[in-house]
Write an enzyme that holds these catalytic residues in place. Structure first.
Site, PDB file in Angstrom:
ATOM      1  N   HIS A 265     -15.530  19.759 -41.751  1.00 16.20           N
ATOM      2  CA  HIS A 265     -14.951  19.218 -42.976  1.00 16.20           C
ATOM      3  C   HIS A 265     -14.754  20.346 -43.972  1.00 16.20           C
ATOM      4  CE1 HIS A 265     -14.408  16.721 -46.561  1.00 16.20           C
ATOM      5  NE2 HIS A 265     -14.121  15.742 -45.731  1.00 16.20           N
ATOM      6  N   ASP A 321     -13.828  10.745 -39.644  1.00 18.35           N
ATOM      7  CA  ASP A 321     -12.906  10.334 -38.581  1.00 18.35           C
ATOM      8  C   ASP A 321     -13.625  10.195 -37.247  1.00 18.35           C
ATOM      9  OD1 ASP A 321     -10.481  10.429 -40.216  1.00 18.35           O
ATOM     10  OD2 ASP A 321     -10.822  12.576 -40.255  1.00 18.35           O
TER      11      ASP A 321
END
Length: 393
Positions: A265, A321
């Site tokens: 991320h 996700d």
């Protein structure tokens, strides 16, 4: 010849471009806050409707305010006829995110309140409520059209998440599943200046409409490095369902330098606080099926983290996700609709940011975004290169 030092393309990471009171992330501590409230508390005590109100209006609603807001959303779920007529003409194999992005301008053509040349906060809020109400309907109606099923009318007796599943699947979801989806919507509702939110704010800084900003945000969200990643994660899990040596597959991916979808991320370095909720949800949903997505995900994660640790990359961890894809799959949401479901949630945050951008100061004058690029092309002096006519080249 001038000397040019090429700039590194950092994607503006770490560059502060504006003030915002909507959400906050502490990537080192794994903290996510909406309007001052921790995501953990919102998941435990709030609903998506209440969270949407909080994002748009800046405060938690009173019971009366929440009821009024919820009734406004329910009243605006039905799509205008010209939108459905248009969708029936579109290719049935079109990408759902393209359909969603194309549909928002159609909604803008018959707004409940016409936007003028100058932004009006009250009208922007009304349009925002309309988009929160209608994006789920757009996704569900398109799926019914493309699969040859009859379109279902919204059910005013169902809350936001449950009504979407009803319109999509044609059956009323159980309370637990509807509640899980409502939590997913809370978790995805905002995330500071991510790519799609920045796109929305940049567009409306020109005084383009709220609908133009949301359309731009949808385009940004569709990319595989942003919202489209959840679809790629699910495709990866399906591919590995019968893979005997997942650990070796992961090692091969990383050895070749291929991207491992759902890992890493831009902000979080010690863990995404949304992941734990989704993992728990996924395990609970999986008990109702015979699938093994949780086990496959766990093997991928362990193998990847071990290899990353060997390389000293201890900040590459599972992101939202990675954890949300199997949850949506277990809810019966088609893989290519996972990113649109992300949009159903994030539209609340986009609209909040658009309104904040439109009314950045007391005069409602947004600062037009106009970054500067360093020119590294042909340079023949300050007056430019000599143009050579076609016949003498």
């Amino acid at each position: 010849m001038r000397e040019t030092v090429r700039l590194k393309n950092t994607g503006l990471r770490g560059v502060t471009v504006a003030d915002s009171a909507i959400s906050f992330i502490d990537g080192e501590k794994g903290i996510l806050i909406y309007r001052g409230y921790r995501i953990e508390d919102l998941v435990a005590y709030s609903t998506f409707m209440e969270t949407s109100y909080l994002l748009l209006f800046g405060t938690l609603p009173t019971p009366e305010q929440l009821d009024s807001f919820t009734q406004q959303v329910k009243a605006m779920r039905t799509l205008p006829g010209h939108v459905i007529d248009s969708m029936r003409l579109w290719p049935k194999n079109a990408r759902p995110m393209d359909i969603l992005q194309a549909s928002v301008p159609l909604l803008s053509m018959t707004k409940d309140r016409e936007e003028g040349d100058e932004p009006d906060r009250r009208i922007c809020l009304e349009c925002s409520i309309g988009l929160i109400a209608r994006l789920p309907s757009l996704v569900a109606v398109w799926h019914r059209i493309r699969t040859g099923q009859p379109i279902l009318e919204p059910d005013p007796n169902l809350d936001h998440a449950a009504n979407f599943l009803w319109m999509l699947q044609g059956k009323k979801p159980d309370t637990a599943t509807a509640g899980d989806l409502d939590i997913c919507l809370i978790l995805h509702a905002d995330h500071t200046f991510n790519a799609s939110t920045f796109a929305a704010r940049e567009v409306v800084s020109t005084r383009a409409s709220l609908y133009a900003g949301v359309s731009a945000a949808l385009g940004a969200l569709s990319g595989n490095l942003h919202g489209g990643a959840n679809t790629k994660v699910m495709e990866m899990l399906i591919k590995l369902e019968n893979e005997p040596d997942i650990e070796q597959w992961v090692a091969g991916q990383l050895r070749r330098g291929d991207r491992l979808m759902g890992m890493g991320h831009a902000i979080y370095k010690t863990g995404d606080p949304r992941v734990a909720f989704l993992k728990t949800m996924g395990k609970r949903l999986e008990k109702q099926t015979v699938t093994k997505w949780a086990a496959i995900s766990e093997r991928i994660e362990k193998a990847a983290l071990a290899l990353f640790a060997e390389q000293g990359k201890t900040t590459i961890l599972p992101n939202v996700d990675f954890a949300s894809a199997p949850v949506y799959h277990l809810m019966g949401i088609p893989t290519d609709l996972m990113t649109p479901v992300f949009a159903i949630s994030r539209v609340a945050g986009w609209c909040a940011h658009i309104i904040e951008e439109q009314f950045a100061d007391a005069q409602g004058k947004p600062a037009l975004y106009r970054p500067q690029a360093q020119y590294v092309g042909e340079y023949c002096g300050p007056m430019g290169c000599e143009y050579v006519p076609m016949k003498t080249r």
